[in-house]
Write a protein that holds these residues in place. Structure first.
Motif, short mmCIF file in Angstrom:
data_model
loop_
_atom_site.label_atom_id
_atom_site.label_comp_id
_atom_site.label_asym_id
_atom_site.label_seq_id
_atom_site.Cartn_x
_atom_site.Cartn_y
_atom_site.Cartn_z
N SER A 40 58.69 -14.85 -17.12
CA SER A 40 59.97 -14.95 -16.43
C SER A 40 60.14 -13.84 -15.40
O SER A 40 60.92 -13.99 -14.46
CB SER A 40 61.13 -14.88 -17.44
OG SER A 40 61.11 -13.64 -18.13
N SER A 41 59.40 -12.72 -15.52
CA SER A 41 59.47 -11.61 -14.58
C SER A 41 58.08 -11.24 -14.10
O SER A 41 57.10 -11.29 -14.88
CB SER A 41 60.13 -10.39 -15.21
OG SER A 41 61.48 -10.66 -15.57
N ILE A 42 57.94 -10.82 -12.80
CA ILE A 42 56.69 -10.30 -12.26
C ILE A 42 56.99 -9.02 -11.49
O ILE A 42 58.09 -8.83 -10.98
CB ILE A 42 55.99 -11.33 -11.34
CG1 ILE A 42 56.89 -11.67 -10.14
CG2 ILE A 42 55.58 -12.57 -12.11
CD1 ILE A 42 56.19 -12.56 -9.10
N ILE A 43 55.99 -8.11 -11.42
CA ILE A 43 56.11 -6.86 -10.69
C ILE A 43 55.22 -6.94 -9.45
O ILE A 43 54.02 -7.22 -9.56
CB ILE A 43 55.72 -5.66 -11.56
CG1 ILE A 43 56.66 -5.56 -12.77
CG2 ILE A 43 55.76 -4.35 -10.76
CD1 ILE A 43 56.25 -4.49 -13.76
N VAL A 44 55.79 -6.66 -8.25
CA VAL A 44 55.03 -6.77 -7.00
C VAL A 44 55.18 -5.48 -6.20
O VAL A 44 56.15 -4.74 -6.37
CB VAL A 44 55.54 -7.96 -6.15
CG1 VAL A 44 55.30 -9.28 -6.90
CG2 VAL A 44 57.02 -7.81 -5.82
N SER A 45 54.19 -5.18 -5.30
CA SER A 45 54.23 -4.00 -4.43
C SER A 45 53.62 -4.38 -3.08
O SER A 45 52.51 -3.94 -2.71
CB SER A 45 53.46 -2.83 -5.07
OG SER A 45 53.54 -1.69 -4.25
N PRO A 46 54.33 -5.19 -2.30
CA PRO A 46 53.78 -5.65 -1.02
C PRO A 46 53.75 -4.52 0.01
O PRO A 46 54.55 -3.60 -0.03
CB PRO A 46 54.76 -6.75 -0.61
CG PRO A 46 56.05 -6.37 -1.25
CD PRO A 46 55.67 -5.75 -2.56
N THR A 47 52.79 -4.61 0.98
CA THR A 47 52.69 -3.62 2.07
C THR A 47 53.35 -4.13 3.33
O THR A 47 53.52 -3.36 4.29
CB THR A 47 51.22 -3.29 2.35
OG1 THR A 47 50.53 -4.51 2.68
CG2 THR A 47 50.56 -2.66 1.11
N SER A 48 53.73 -5.42 3.34
CA SER A 48 54.43 -6.00 4.48
C SER A 48 55.40 -7.06 3.94
O SER A 48 55.39 -7.38 2.74
CB SER A 48 53.43 -6.64 5.46
OG SER A 48 52.70 -7.67 4.80
N ASN A 49 56.22 -7.61 4.79
CA ASN A 49 57.20 -8.62 4.36
C ASN A 49 56.49 -9.80 3.73
O ASN A 49 55.57 -10.39 4.33
CB ASN A 49 58.04 -9.10 5.55
CG ASN A 49 58.84 -7.98 6.17
OD1 ASN A 49 59.01 -6.92 5.57
ND2 ASN A 49 59.33 -8.18 7.39
N THR A 50 56.90 -10.20 2.47
CA THR A 50 56.21 -11.24 1.71
C THR A 50 57.23 -12.15 1.04
O THR A 50 58.24 -11.68 0.51
CB THR A 50 55.29 -10.62 0.64
OG1 THR A 50 54.38 -9.72 1.29
CG2 THR A 50 54.51 -11.69 -0.11
N THR A 51 56.94 -13.51 1.00
CA THR A 51 57.80 -14.48 0.32
C THR A 51 57.12 -14.93 -0.96
O THR A 51 55.94 -15.33 -0.95
CB THR A 51 58.08 -15.70 1.22
OG1 THR A 51 58.77 -15.26 2.39
CG2 THR A 51 58.92 -16.73 0.48
N TYR A 52 57.87 -14.88 -2.11
CA TYR A 52 57.37 -15.29 -3.42
C TYR A 52 58.14 -16.53 -3.86
O TYR A 52 59.37 -16.63 -3.67
CB TYR A 52 57.56 -14.18 -4.45
CG TYR A 52 56.79 -12.91 -4.10
CD1 TYR A 52 55.49 -12.73 -4.57
CD2 TYR A 52 57.35 -11.92 -3.31
CE1 TYR A 52 54.78 -11.59 -4.25
CE2 TYR A 52 56.65 -10.78 -2.99
CZ TYR A 52 55.36 -10.61 -3.46
OH TYR A 52 54.65 -9.48 -3.13
N SER A 53 57.43 -17.54 -4.48
CA SER A 53 58.06 -18.77 -4.97
C SER A 53 57.76 -18.94 -6.45
O SER A 53 56.78 -18.41 -6.96
CB SER A 53 57.55 -19.98 -4.17
OG SER A 53 56.16 -20.18 -4.39
#
Length: 867
Positions: A448-461
């Motif tokens: 139900s939860s994810i951890i992300v660390s993008p280096t640029s603008n990113t869309t998650y679905s």
């Protein structure tokens, strides 16, 4: 594909709540305890939006009154105490914004007075007294501007049967037809419509159940259904309140004098009684009950378990039945089954049976139900109202509860996706989805939860599956650069001064300083060397910086004075230390200055250490000198005293001490033997002044009085006085003397007496001398054994007689030991009891006589009234 035609079945379940005897059932709610001490047999009435209750008994008669405000659930005092003669079980009612209370008993006297209470002036006003016999436990009912008082208690059976009507507008009493229920006390009364009702009660040996309806037009009573049990019994002011067409009778006594925790409801429509519970509320009798703003209230009283041996009560309850049930929102895809949607159902007073249930299910099948456990089906998703109405066939009370449920179809799955939409380079973000059963993220994760660390603008679905229905949603995370922060401002400050620190950044930035400030600049006044830090963010990225601000201490300046409080014309020297150079407010530049101010003055000095400066001040207070004055006269009779009073100062000292009552204080008493001059020092702070007073001593007249003697009762003795230097005198007391202004007189006292001669001279001086005449012996006391109080002027009263009797007390009792008459100031008995001549009979007396020798004698006997 979403199936919008699925059938959804809702099962209703009911959970009835149970309570122990110490907890009120639904319908009764405990309110704030009565404001006064616990008691029973109170008087009470309702005026406007407030209730008033007072008087009563708790081991002693009570007169206090208290006001109840239902909007704040508070009792308040400050009500004028009840002035009536009977505080125990009075008759009370209200009309046209005024309260009325009267009759009653105070455990020694029956009362028939009536009083009116006006809340606008907080005053009681006496009204016309009941013309009939005084009484208590006499309830009433009110119809229009008239009040009917029913029977009552005279202190023992047989009780009264009479009925009295009081016209409030005319302040007039009228006797009506007798109550058909017989000689009765403490019956239950109430008003519904234009009819009064009365019944039940106590006749001295048994409780009654018969009830009657009263017609005011014809002054007639009609028998109605009896109350099912002796619930009202000997209730003093019975517990009863009326809502609509129903009267609610609460508690009372049974045939064994035990309080009953049960009530009954009389319905004027069905003309029948049924049981009405207030379980959980302690049993009681002799309390109060009334309706206020459409709700019933009851409280106070006594919980009897035999004859008057239970505890007094001060608890207070409101009858306002409520119902409720809980609803769990149901979020299911079409075609799925439902679990229990309803639980925790509670209702009106559960002991008031039978209860009826009426359900309405908007959009459901069926749409209505009278079952306590109905089944309902919904075919489409959406929000729906469920209505439950619970009612009691006995009390007639009903309550309606409406709740909303949610039935979810596939397209309306309530998905939420949360997380930070903007972060700074190098930071991490947690994205969380809710509202479904299983999840599939665009990065392959299924949690139900994810951890992300993008280096640029990113869309998650993420795709949500609730067990047959699926729905996708997205969230875009924007990435920005870090910030470089600089703090500008001085890093040194003089103690007590302030400095401004500013952090770099634009108008769209936000700031958080270590001192809690959120502006780009802060002004500080640190007490010690302090490290200030700031965190800055532009909504995406953040940065921080710090600056240490050092404190330079100011000079340690001190000021002292030889005296800060001086008298007018005195001087004081003020000295400053701790600095290098000094500047005073009077222009002086020396470290010390000498001042002679005419009024209270503040002197300020400033010094500097070359970087920081400091100042301080001292106030020299000027004390006004007192002006001493002595008043009180200049002559005193020998052997007497005179009062001397000093003024003009705060404290005083007198001298010499010869003949003075005190050497301090503004007022002293002087008793000099020879002429003397007294001096007083008036002090005010450290300032003083003196004054003197010279006293002349005047001689007093003298006399020789003769002589002490002992005589028998009725004898005469000679008294004489040889007087020197007086221009007037008299004997005192002047009783039993042949002449009270003659030097030689005859005395014939009836008891031992001290005779004194009081002499006065032309200067106003006085002298007193005295002799004692002792009297011995006393005669017999004669008490008649019959009298005829017929008003013919002969033998109309009964009283003892004796030659040397000075006074007497007297009790009169009937043959059963009831007290009929009492006097402690030698008043004869005129044969009357309650304003009427007692019947011909023999009565018992107890008489205590007091003679001139201050001796007492007590006599018991019988006296007969002959008409």
């Amino acid at each position: 594909m979403i199936n919008k035609n699925c059938s959804i079945l809702v099962f209703l379940s009911i959970t009835l709540l149970s309570f122990s005897f110490a907890t009120a059932q639904i319908g009764w709610v405990q309110k704030a305890n009565y404001g006064g001490i616990a008691r029973d047999d109170v008087g009470f009435f309702v005026i406007g939006n407030y209730a008033y209750a007072g008087t009563g008994y708790n081991g002693t008669n009570l007169t206090d009154f208290w006001k109840y405000d239902p909007s704040t659930n508070t009792w308040s005092g400050g009500i004028a105490p009840y002035p009536g003669a009977g505080q125990y079980s009075p008759t009370s009612f209200s009309y046209n914004g005024l309260g009325y209370c009267g009759l009653g008993f105070n455990f020694s006297t029956l009362a028939n007075d009536l009083w009116c209470y006006d809340p606008t002036t907080n005053t009681w006003t006496a009204k016309a007294s009941l013309p009939g016999p005084a009484r208590y436990d006499a309830p009433c009912f009110v119809i229009g501007h008239k009040v009917w008082v029913i029977a009552g208690n005279r202190g023992g059976p047989p009780y009264y049967q009479d009925v009295w009507m009081y016209d409030i507008n005319q302040d007039k009493w009228t006797k009506m037809n007798n109550f058909p229920g017989g000689n009765i006390s403490s019956c239950l009364t109430f008003t519904i419509g234009n009819h009064g009702y009365a019944g039940a009660g106590w006749d001295g040996s048994s409780m009654h159940t018969a009830f009657w309806e009263y017609d005011t037009a014809s002054d007639t009573w009609t028998s109605i259904a009896p109350i099912p049990a002796r619930a009202a019994g000997l209730a003093g002011m019975p517990h009863c309140f009326v809502i609509g067409s129903k009267a609610y009778a609460c508690t009372g006594l049974d045939g064994t004098w035990k309080s009953m925790p049960v009530g009954f409801v009389y319905d004027t429509v069905t003309k029948a009684w049924c049981s009405f519970s207030h379980e959980g509320i302690a049993a009681r009798s002799y309390g109060m009950a009334f309706v206020l703003n459409g709700k019933g209230y009851m409280g106070v009283g006594v919980d009897t378990t035999g004859i008057w041996n239970g505890p007094f009560r001060n608890d207070f309850w409101e009858y306002d039945p409520k119902s409720t049930f809980k609803v769990s929102d149901t979020n299911l895809c079409s075609g799925s089954g439902l679990g229990t949607a309803f639980s925790g159902i509670t209702s009106l007073d559960s002991s008031a049976s039978p209860l009826t249930w009426n359900w309405t299910f908007t959009g459901g099948t069926p749409g209505t139900s009278t079952s306590q456990y109905p089944n309902v089906t919904y075919s489409t998703g959406g929000s729906y109202n469920v209505e439950m109405i619970v009612s009691s066939s006995c009390s007639g009370m009903a309550d309606t509860v409406i709740r909303s449920i949610t039935i979810v179809g596939g397209s309306s799955i309530p998905i939420t996706l949360t997380g930070n939409t903007s972060i700074c380079t190098g930071q991490v973000d947690t994205l969380t989805v809710a509202g479904g059963g299983t999840y599939t993220w665009s990065n392959g994760s299924t949690t139900s939860s994810i951890i992300v660390s993008p280096t640029s603008n990113t869309t998650y679905s993420v795709q949500v599956n609730n067990g047959g229905c699926k729905k996708d949603t997205t969230l875009t995370v924007n990435v920005g650069p870090k910030l470089t922060i600089i703090i500008s401002g001085t890093d040194t400050v003089c103690a007590g001064n302030s400095v401004t620190l500013s952090a770099s950044g634009g108008k769209s930035y936000s700031y958080t300083w270590s001192n809690g400030a959120t502006t780009s600049s802060i002004t500080i006044s640190p007490a010690t060397t302090t490290n200030y830090s700031v965190a800055v963010t532009n909504g995406i990225c953040s940065g921080d910086s710090n600056l240490i601000v050092a404190i330079i201490p100011p000079p340690k300046l001190t000021v002292s004075a030889t005296s800060i409080s001086i008298c007018q014309g005195d001087t004081s020297t003020i000295t400053a230390s701790g600095g290098g150079k000094y500047l005073w407010s009077n222009g002086s530049t020396t470290s010390s200055i000498t001042v002679t101010p005419e009024s209270t003055t503040t002197y300020t000095v400033v010094t500097s250490n070359g970087y920081c400066s400091t100042d301080t001040s001292v106030t020299i207070t000027i004390n006004k000198k007192p002006v001493a004055i002595i008043t009180g006269g200049h002559q005193v009779c020998s052997g007497t005293n005179i009062t001397l009073t000093a003024s003009g100062g705060q404290d005083y000292e007198w001298f010499p001490s010869t003949g003075l009552s005190s050497t301090t204080g503004s007022t002293v008493t002087a008793t000099p033997n020879v002429p003397i001059t007294y001096t007083v020092i008036a002090l005010s702070g450290k300032c003083s002044d003196t004054a003197t007073s010279t006293l002349t001593v005047l001689p007093a007249p003298s006399a020789t009085v003769c002589c002490n003697d002992t005589i028998q009762m009725g004898d005469t003795v000679s008294l004489s006085a040889a007087i020197i230097g007086a221009n007037g005198f008299n004997w005192t007391p002047d009783t039993y003397l042949s002449c009270d202004t003659c030097p030689n007189t005859k005395a014939f006292p009836k008891f031992t007496t001290t005779y004194a001669v009081v002499m006065n001279d032309t200067d106003g001086c006085q002298k007193i001398d005295s002799v004692v005449i002792f009297v011995e012996g006393c005669g017999n006391i004669w008490i008649p054994n019959a009298f005829s109080p017929n008003g013919d002027g002969r033998n109309d009263v009964f009283a003892p007689k004796g030659a040397c009797m000075v006074s007497y007390t007297m009790y009169i009792f009937d043959r059963w030991g009831n007290k009929l008459y009492y006097t402690n100031n030698s008043q004869p008995w005129n044969g009357k009891v309650n304003s009427e001549i007692a019947q011909e009979d023999t009565y018992v007396y107890m008489i205590t006589t007091y003679d001139g020798l201050k001796k007492t004698r007590t006599f018991w006997g019988r006296v007969t009234i002959v008409k």
